[in-house]
Structures are given as C-alpha cells and as structure tokens.
Design a protein around this motif. Structure first.
Motif, PDB file in Angstrom:
ATOM      1  N   ALA A 168       0.840  -1.206   0.000  1.00  0.00           N
ATOM      2  CA  ALA A 168       0.000   0.000   0.000  1.00  0.00           C
ATOM      3  C   ALA A 168       0.872   1.252   0.000  1.00  0.00           C
ATOM      4  O   ALA A 168       0.626   2.195  -0.764  1.00  0.00           O
ATOM      5  CB  ALA A 168      -0.938  -0.008   1.202  1.00  0.00           C
ATOM      6  N   ALA A 169       1.880   1.270   0.859  1.00  0.00           N
ATOM      7  CA  ALA A 169       2.784   2.433   0.902  1.00  0.00           C
ATOM      8  C   ALA A 169       3.541   2.572  -0.410  1.00  0.00           C
ATOM      9  O   ALA A 169       3.719   3.682  -0.922  1.00  0.00           O
ATOM     10  CB  ALA A 169       3.749   2.294   2.071  1.00  0.00           C
ATOM     11  N   ALA A 170       3.968   1.456  -0.982  1.00  0.00           N
ATOM     12  CA  ALA A 170       4.670   1.499  -2.271  1.00  0.00           C
ATOM     13  C   ALA A 170       3.726   1.954  -3.375  1.00  0.00           C
ATOM     14  O   ALA A 170       4.135   2.628  -4.325  1.00  0.00           O
ATOM     15  CB  ALA A 170       5.255   0.133  -2.599  1.00  0.00           C
TER      16      ALA A 170
ATOM     17  N   PRO B 107      15.196  -4.170  -2.243  1.00  0.00           N
ATOM     18  CA  PRO B 107      15.427  -2.746  -1.972  1.00  0.00           C
ATOM     19  C   PRO B 107      14.544  -1.793  -2.784  1.00  0.00           C
ATOM     20  O   PRO B 107      14.054  -0.816  -2.229  1.00  0.00           O
ATOM     21  CB  PRO B 107      16.915  -2.546  -2.300  1.00  0.00           C
ATOM     22  N   PRO B 108      14.300  -2.033  -4.087  1.00  0.00           N
ATOM     23  CA  PRO B 108      13.467  -1.065  -4.815  1.00  0.00           C
ATOM     24  C   PRO B 108      12.050  -0.930  -4.237  1.00  0.00           C
ATOM     25  O   PRO B 108      11.554   0.178  -4.057  1.00  0.00           O
ATOM     26  CB  PRO B 108      13.422  -1.627  -6.240  1.00  0.00           C
ATOM     27  N   LEU B 109      11.416  -2.058  -3.922  1.00  0.00           N
ATOM     28  CA  LEU B 109      10.064  -2.008  -3.371  1.00  0.00           C
ATOM     29  C   LEU B 109      10.065  -1.392  -1.977  1.00  0.00           C
ATOM     30  O   LEU B 109       9.178  -0.599  -1.631  1.00  0.00           O
ATOM     31  CB  LEU B 109       9.445  -3.414  -3.332  1.00  0.00           C
ATOM     32  N   LEU B 110      11.070  -1.717  -1.162  1.00  0.00           N
ATOM     33  CA  LEU B 110      11.146  -1.148   0.187  1.00  0.00           C
ATOM     34  C   LEU B 110      11.420   0.352   0.143  1.00  0.00           C
ATOM     35  O   LEU B 110      10.863   1.114   0.938  1.00  0.00           O
ATOM     36  CB  LEU B 110      12.202  -1.877   1.009  1.00  0.00           C
ATOM     37  N   LEU B 111      12.253   0.796  -0.776  1.00  0.00           N
ATOM     38  CA  LEU B 111      12.510   2.234  -0.939  1.00  0.00           C
ATOM     39  C   LEU B 111      11.238   2.942  -1.380  1.00  0.00           C
ATOM     40  O   LEU B 111      10.888   4.007  -0.858  1.00  0.00           O
ATOM     41  CB  LEU B 111      13.640   2.463  -1.938  1.00  0.00           C
TER      42      LEU B 111
ATOM     43  N   THR C 193       8.931   3.185   1.558  1.00  0.00           N
ATOM     44  CA  THR C 193       9.387   4.231   2.485  1.00  0.00           C
ATOM     45  C   THR C 193       8.994   5.610   1.964  1.00  0.00           C
ATOM     46  O   THR C 193       8.488   6.443   2.724  1.00  0.00           O
ATOM     47  CB  THR C 193      10.918   4.143   2.681  1.00  0.00           C
ATOM     48  N   LEU C 194       9.219   5.842   0.670  1.00  0.00           N
ATOM     49  CA  LEU C 194       8.840   7.131   0.083  1.00  0.00           C
ATOM     50  C   LEU C 194       7.331   7.338   0.144  1.00  0.00           C
ATOM     51  O   LEU C 194       6.862   8.436   0.437  1.00  0.00           O
ATOM     52  CB  LEU C 194       9.337   7.224  -1.358  1.00  0.00           C
ATOM     53  N   GLY C 195       6.566   6.281  -0.105  1.00  0.00           N
ATOM     54  CA  GLY C 195       5.108   6.371  -0.011  1.00  0.00           C
ATOM     55  C   GLY C 195       4.658   6.664   1.403  1.00  0.00           C
ATOM     56  O   GLY C 195       3.747   7.473   1.626  1.00  0.00           O
ATOM     57  N   GLY C 196       5.271   6.018   2.388  1.00  0.00           N
ATOM     58  CA  GLY C 196       4.944   6.276   3.790  1.00  0.00           C
ATOM     59  C   GLY C 196       5.262   7.702   4.190  1.00  0.00           C
ATOM     60  O   GLY C 196       4.484   8.352   4.908  1.00  0.00           O
TER      61      GLY C 196
END
Length: 182
Positions: free
Chosen positions: A48-50, A159-163, A166-169
């Motif tokens: 969701a955040a991504a 890392p791409p999905l987690l980054l 993080t940006l979405g959050g």
C-alpha cells in the motif's frame, strides 16, 4: 525359531536441548528447500505504501515522458515467501550421543566436513518436532567462525520495493501533517 536379543542397544538420534553443543560432525544429509512465511498484513502495508509512491511516480512519468513503467511482481509472487536451503546435520556430542540439528542457508562448500570438531550455537524452532537450528558454527578443526545466512522478508521484497514503500509512507505522513496544519 529365531529369538530376539533384548540386549541390543540401538542408538537413537536426539535433538540437543542445550544452547551450545560441542561435538564431531558425523554426516551432512541432503538438503531440501523450505519456504519463509510471509505475514499478509506486513505485505499489504508495504505494498500500500509502495502504491502511493508508485501512483505519484506514474503521474510524474506521464507528465514528463512517454516511457513505460518497469514490470512489477504480482501479489501472489510476493506472498509466496523465498525458499532457503535446510541441511540436516548429524553430530556426536561430547557425551557420545548422536544428535541432529538443522543448518539453514548456505555455507562455503569447504567450511564443514564429516569428522570436523565443532561448537554449535543453537536456537529452538517454533515446531517442537523440528531439530534446533544452527545460529553459529565454530569449526574447531579449521578455526573458522561460520554464520549461515538465509533469505528474509526484506531481502525477498527487495530494496526497490522497500525504498518505494518508504517514500510512499513519508508522502502519506507529509500529507497528513499538512492537512492537520490547515
């Protein structure tokens, strides 16, 4: 008539209960894959955040270029956790008992051999029927300190999905903070 000899002593394979076990490696059995379980609420929150950051990126991409987005992994693929190698290891401990433990992940091929004298740091697994898992190996024969590594939820997501998550959050938090100020 054949009689059974009741004095025969068959050695059982036991699961060690101590946190640290010292002994000699008897045998490394054939490994098999086991899947890491992925908690659906964690996966949904990350996706969701991504998605928020992905939506913003899609809008910016459509405004400034005609390029297409990168291929994304499906929810079904992400929900199926990564597999890691499980290698059952049999060793004879200092009391002479034959023990079985599990090695999760990979080690260099030359790191552990039958007859090596080892000190293992173990951790119980969630299922009481499973042997303890090796956290650390001190190979006393070669002097090597070995730590097996397995795939995790975070390495599976990448890392791409987690980054992006993080940006979405951060974007959602900034929007909420801005809405609270106005």
């Amino acid at each position: 008539m054949v009689t059974m000899d009741s004095d025969l002593h068959i050695r059982r394979i036991v699961h060690p209960t101590d946190r640290i076990v010292t002994g000699r490696v008897v045998r490394l059995l054939d490994g098999y894959p086991r899947e890491v379980r992925i908690g659906q609420p964690v996966l949904v929150a990350v996706l969701a955040a991504a998605g928020v950051a992905g939506l913003l990126a899609a809008v910016l991409r459509s405004l400034f270029s005609a390029g297409s987005g990168a291929a994304r992994r499906r929810f079904k693929d992400l929900k199926k956790g990564p597999e890691y190698l499980v290698t059952p290891v049999r060793l004879r401990d200092s009391a002479g008992q034959l023990c079985e433990v599990e090695l999760h992940g990979h080690l260099p091929q030359s790191a552990l051999h039958p007859a090596d004298h080892v000190q293992l740091t173990l951790r119980r697994q969630g299922d009481p029927d499973l042997p303890p898992k090796i956290e650390r190996i001190v190979n006393l024969t070669t002097g090597q300190l070995l730590t097996p590594r397995t795939a995790t939820l975070w390495s599976h997501l990448g890392p791409p999905l987690l980054l992006q998550a993080t940006l979405g959050g951060l974007l959602v938090a900034a929007l909420l903070a801005w809405a609270a100020l106005t």
